[in-house]
Design a protein around this motif. Structure first.
Motif, PDB file in Angstrom:
ATOM      1  N   LEU A  30     105.263  47.465  16.327  1.00 50.67           N
ATOM      2  CA  LEU A  30     104.788  46.600  15.249  1.00 50.67           C
ATOM      3  C   LEU A  30     103.372  46.110  15.539  1.00 50.67           C
ATOM      4  O   LEU A  30     102.515  46.106  14.656  1.00 50.67           O
ATOM      5  CB  LEU A  30     105.725  45.417  15.040  1.00 50.67           C
ATOM      6  CG  LEU A  30     105.288  44.420  13.963  1.00 50.67           C
ATOM      7  CD1 LEU A  30     105.107  45.112  12.612  1.00 50.67           C
ATOM      8  CD2 LEU A  30     106.289  43.283  13.860  1.00 50.67           C
ATOM      9  N   ARG A  31     103.114  45.721  16.765  1.00 53.29           N
ATOM     10  CA  ARG A  31     101.771  45.265  17.144  1.00 53.29           C
ATOM     11  C   ARG A  31     100.735  46.346  16.815  1.00 53.29           C
ATOM     12  O   ARG A  31      99.694  46.069  16.222  1.00 53.29           O
ATOM     13  CB  ARG A  31     101.707  44.921  18.625  1.00 53.29           C
ATOM     14  CG  ARG A  31     100.327  44.441  19.074  1.00 53.29           C
ATOM     15  CD  ARG A  31     100.241  44.266  20.589  1.00 53.29           C
ATOM     16  NE  ARG A  31     101.269  43.428  21.136  1.00 53.29           N
ATOM     17  CZ  ARG A  31     101.177  42.105  21.283  1.00 53.29           C
ATOM     18  NH1 ARG A  31     100.082  41.470  20.906  1.00 53.29           N
ATOM     19  NH2 ARG A  31     102.163  41.420  21.815  1.00 53.29           N
ATOM     20  N   GLN A  32     101.039  47.580  17.160  1.00 54.74           N
ATOM     21  CA  GLN A  32     100.119  48.685  16.911  1.00 54.74           C
ATOM     22  C   GLN A  32      99.900  48.902  15.418  1.00 54.74           C
ATOM     23  O   GLN A  32      98.769  49.101  14.967  1.00 54.74           O
ATOM     24  CB  GLN A  32     100.646  49.977  17.558  1.00 54.74           C
ATOM     25  CG  GLN A  32      99.717  51.160  17.391  1.00 54.74           C
ATOM     26  CD  GLN A  32      98.378  50.950  18.080  1.00 54.74           C
ATOM     27  OE1 GLN A  32      98.297  50.329  19.135  1.00 54.74           O
ATOM     28  NE2 GLN A  32      97.316  51.456  17.484  1.00 54.74           N
ATOM     29  N   ARG A  33     100.957  48.817  14.628  1.00 55.93           N
ATOM     30  CA  ARG A  33     100.829  49.018  13.179  1.00 55.93           C
ATOM     31  C   ARG A  33      99.966  47.939  12.538  1.00 55.93           C
ATOM     32  O   ARG A  33      99.154  48.223  11.662  1.00 55.93           O
ATOM     33  CB  ARG A  33     102.202  49.044  12.507  1.00 55.93           C
ATOM     34  CG  ARG A  33     103.013  50.260  12.839  1.00 55.93           C
ATOM     35  CD  ARG A  33     102.399  51.530  12.225  1.00 55.93           C
ATOM     36  NE  ARG A  33     103.178  52.686  12.523  1.00 55.93           N
ATOM     37  CZ  ARG A  33     104.143  53.165  11.747  1.00 55.93           C
ATOM     38  NH1 ARG A  33     104.450  52.569  10.616  1.00 55.93           N
ATOM     39  NH2 ARG A  33     104.809  54.236  12.116  1.00 55.93           N
ATOM     40  N   VAL A  34     100.125  46.708  12.979  1.00 56.30           N
ATOM     41  CA  VAL A  34      99.302  45.621  12.434  1.00 56.30           C
ATOM     42  C   VAL A  34      97.845  45.835  12.833  1.00 56.30           C
ATOM     43  O   VAL A  34      96.940  45.703  12.003  1.00 56.30           O
ATOM     44  CB  VAL A  34      99.825  44.240  12.896  1.00 56.30           C
ATOM     45  CG1 VAL A  34      98.839  43.144  12.527  1.00 56.30           C
ATOM     46  CG2 VAL A  34     101.195  43.960  12.290  1.00 56.30           C
ATOM     47  N   HIS A  35      97.603  46.200  14.073  1.00 49.77           N
ATOM     48  CA  HIS A  35      96.228  46.475  14.520  1.00 49.77           C
ATOM     49  C   HIS A  35      95.612  47.613  13.720  1.00 49.77           C
ATOM     50  O   HIS A  35      94.438  47.537  13.341  1.00 49.77           O
ATOM     51  CB  HIS A  35      96.200  46.793  16.024  1.00 49.77           C
ATOM     52  CG  HIS A  35      96.215  45.583  16.886  1.00 49.77           C
ATOM     53  ND1 HIS A  35      95.069  45.009  17.386  1.00 49.77           N
ATOM     54  CD2 HIS A  35      97.240  44.823  17.332  1.00 49.77           C
ATOM     55  CE1 HIS A  35      95.391  43.947  18.103  1.00 49.77           C
ATOM     56  NE2 HIS A  35      96.698  43.814  18.091  1.00 49.77           N
ATOM     57  N   GLU A  36      96.390  48.659  13.445  1.00 48.15           N
ATOM     58  CA  GLU A  36      95.887  49.782  12.661  1.00 48.15           C
ATOM     59  C   GLU A  36      95.540  49.351  11.239  1.00 48.15           C
ATOM     60  O   GLU A  36      94.516  49.773  10.688  1.00 48.15           O
ATOM     61  CB  GLU A  36      96.911  50.913  12.636  1.00 48.15           C
ATOM     62  CG  GLU A  36      97.045  51.622  13.963  1.00 48.15           C
ATOM     63  CD  GLU A  36      98.235  52.576  14.009  1.00 48.15           C
ATOM     64  OE1 GLU A  36      98.972  52.701  13.007  1.00 48.15           O
ATOM     65  OE2 GLU A  36      98.430  53.196  15.074  1.00 48.15           O
ATOM     66  N   ALA A  37      96.381  48.516  10.645  1.00 46.67           N
ATOM     67  CA  ALA A  37      96.113  48.039   9.290  1.00 46.67           C
ATOM     68  C   ALA A  37      94.810  47.256   9.244  1.00 46.67           C
ATOM     69  O   ALA A  37      93.979  47.448   8.353  1.00 46.67           O
ATOM     70  CB  ALA A  37      97.278  47.183   8.787  1.00 46.67           C
ATOM     71  N   VAL A  38      94.608  46.378  10.214  1.00 50.08           N
ATOM     72  CA  VAL A  38      93.382  45.576  10.267  1.00 50.08           C
ATOM     73  C   VAL A  38      92.178  46.478  10.527  1.00 50.08           C
ATOM     74  O   VAL A  38      91.122  46.323   9.907  1.00 50.08           O
ATOM     75  CB  VAL A  38      93.505  44.454  11.325  1.00 50.08           C
ATOM     76  CG1 VAL A  38      92.164  43.770  11.554  1.00 50.08           C
ATOM     77  CG2 VAL A  38      94.559  43.441  10.890  1.00 50.08           C
TER      78      VAL A  38
END
Length: 124
Positions: A30-38
């Motif tokens: 989840l952390r990685q997905r949020v970072h990718e979105a940003v």
């Protein structure tokens, strides 16, 4: 159980649907997905946590870090804690409340409410 993270968009908001267990092993997904979105320029993000069955402190840490990251970019983070769960104490809602961090999040009953700028968040 594992963590499943899917992404979509609704009314200009990035919608990240999360289901399964958020723990030490799975939370980095989840952390990685949020970072990718940003990194992709997304500043308004909804985390749909209605499918999360278990969340430990590492999952909560990812939620807090996601909030911090998005706010640092002048973005908005909203989380989905289903109306029924908010009333009877969904797992994520109980964990956030027990740790005293529930008030940090703008929580909504469903994605439609979260992406509606006229809708009010659920009370903490």
């Amino acid at each position: 159980m594992t963590l499943r993270v899917t992404e979509g968009e609704q009314r200009g908001w990035a919608v990240v649907r999360v289901s399964g267990e958020m723990d030490l092993v799975t939370s980095p997904v989840l952390r990685q997905r949020v970072h990718e979105a940003v990194a992709d320029g997304r500043r308004d993000v909804v985390l749909d946590l209605s499918g999360v069955l278990f969340c430990d402190s590492s999952g909560v840490s990812v939620l807090i870090a996601s909030r911090r990251l998005i706010r640092s970019c002048q973005g908005r983070l909203r989380v989905i804690l289903p109306a029924q769960g908010a009333e009877d104490g969904s797992h994520v809602n109980r964990v956030l409340g027990a740790l005293g961090v529930r008030r940090l999040f703008d929580a909504y009953a469903d994605v439609d409410a979260a992406v509606d700028d006229e809708a009010s968040s659920l009370s903490a």
